[in-house]
Design an enzyme around this catalytic site. Structure first.
Site, PDB file in Angstrom:
ATOM      1  N   CYS A  54       0.889  -1.186   0.029  1.00  0.00           N
ATOM      2  CA  CYS A  54       0.320   0.023  -0.074  1.00  0.00           C
ATOM      3  C   CYS A  54       0.865   1.278  -0.142  1.00  0.00           C
ATOM      4  O   CYS A  54       1.727   1.554   0.937  1.00  0.00           O
ATOM      5  CB  CYS A  54      -0.681   0.080   1.103  1.00  0.00           C
ATOM      6  SG  CYS A  54      -1.642   1.500   1.412  1.00  0.00           S
ATOM      7  N   ASP A  61       0.001  -6.016   0.311  1.00  0.00           N
ATOM      8  CA  ASP A  61      -1.432  -6.375  -0.414  1.00  0.00           C
ATOM      9  C   ASP A  61      -1.199  -7.766  -1.270  1.00  0.00           C
ATOM     10  O   ASP A  61       0.018  -7.582  -1.807  1.00  0.00           O
ATOM     11  CB  ASP A  61      -1.663  -5.292  -1.514  1.00  0.00           C
ATOM     12  CG  ASP A  61      -2.389  -3.972  -0.816  1.00  0.00           C
ATOM     13  OD1 ASP A  61      -2.961  -4.204   0.142  1.00  0.00           O
ATOM     14  OD2 ASP A  61      -1.909  -2.933  -1.047  1.00  0.00           O
TER      15      ASP A  61
END
Length: 156
Positions: A54, A61
């Site tokens: 992120c 992620d």
């Protein structure tokens, strides 16, 4: 069997001293000659263990990336693609950006007739993000447009 000229530029495949990248690096991508440039066919890569960060929080992620393309003269070599995708591991960008970056890098590398990249990212904060980007040359732009419409029709 491919000859040395056809494999020119393919340096990562078979290399036992592979160094895994720590930063985003499109220069890792390598190509080889398409032996069937007069035929339209689809090549698909299924990359179920994609990770990136992120850009705001730095938290990881996790996603599933699908890449499909119709080659022209050059094709992406799979080990170089694996290392390239691995280079996103410490790269901070939004899911939508990552999918577009991958598509643009592969488009610039191969000059395919058509390409599409889909990301199926795991939920964060209760929301999954599934970006889709595609592009076609002049002969395949109508197909690219139709594929985008198909994606909207298939959404839950």
């Amino acid at each position: 069997m491919r000859n040395a000229e056809e494999l020119e530029g393919v340096s990562l495949l078979g290399n036992q001293g592979t160094v895994y990248p720590t930063d985003y690096n499109p220069d890792l991508l390598e190509t080889f000659v398409n032996k069937h440039p007069g035929r339209e066919y689809v090549v698909t890569f299924d990359c179920p263990e994609f990770t990136t960060l992120c850009p705001k929080t730095g938290q990881p992620d996790f996603g599933h990336i699908y890449i499909s393309y119709i080659p022209r003269e050059r094709m992406v070599e799979s080990k170089s693609l694996k290392l390239y995708l691995f280079s996103f591991r410490n790269h901070g960008d939004f899911h939508e950006d990552v999918v577009n970056i991958i598509m643009n890098d592969l488009w610039n590398l191969m000059d395919p007739r058509y390409i599409e990249v889909r990301g199926i990212f795991m939920p964060r904060g209760g929301i999954s993000i599934w970006p889709f980007a595609n592009r076609g040359d002049a002969d395949h732009e109508a197909m690219a447009s139709q594929r985008r419409l198909d994606i909207f029709r298939k959404l839950p």
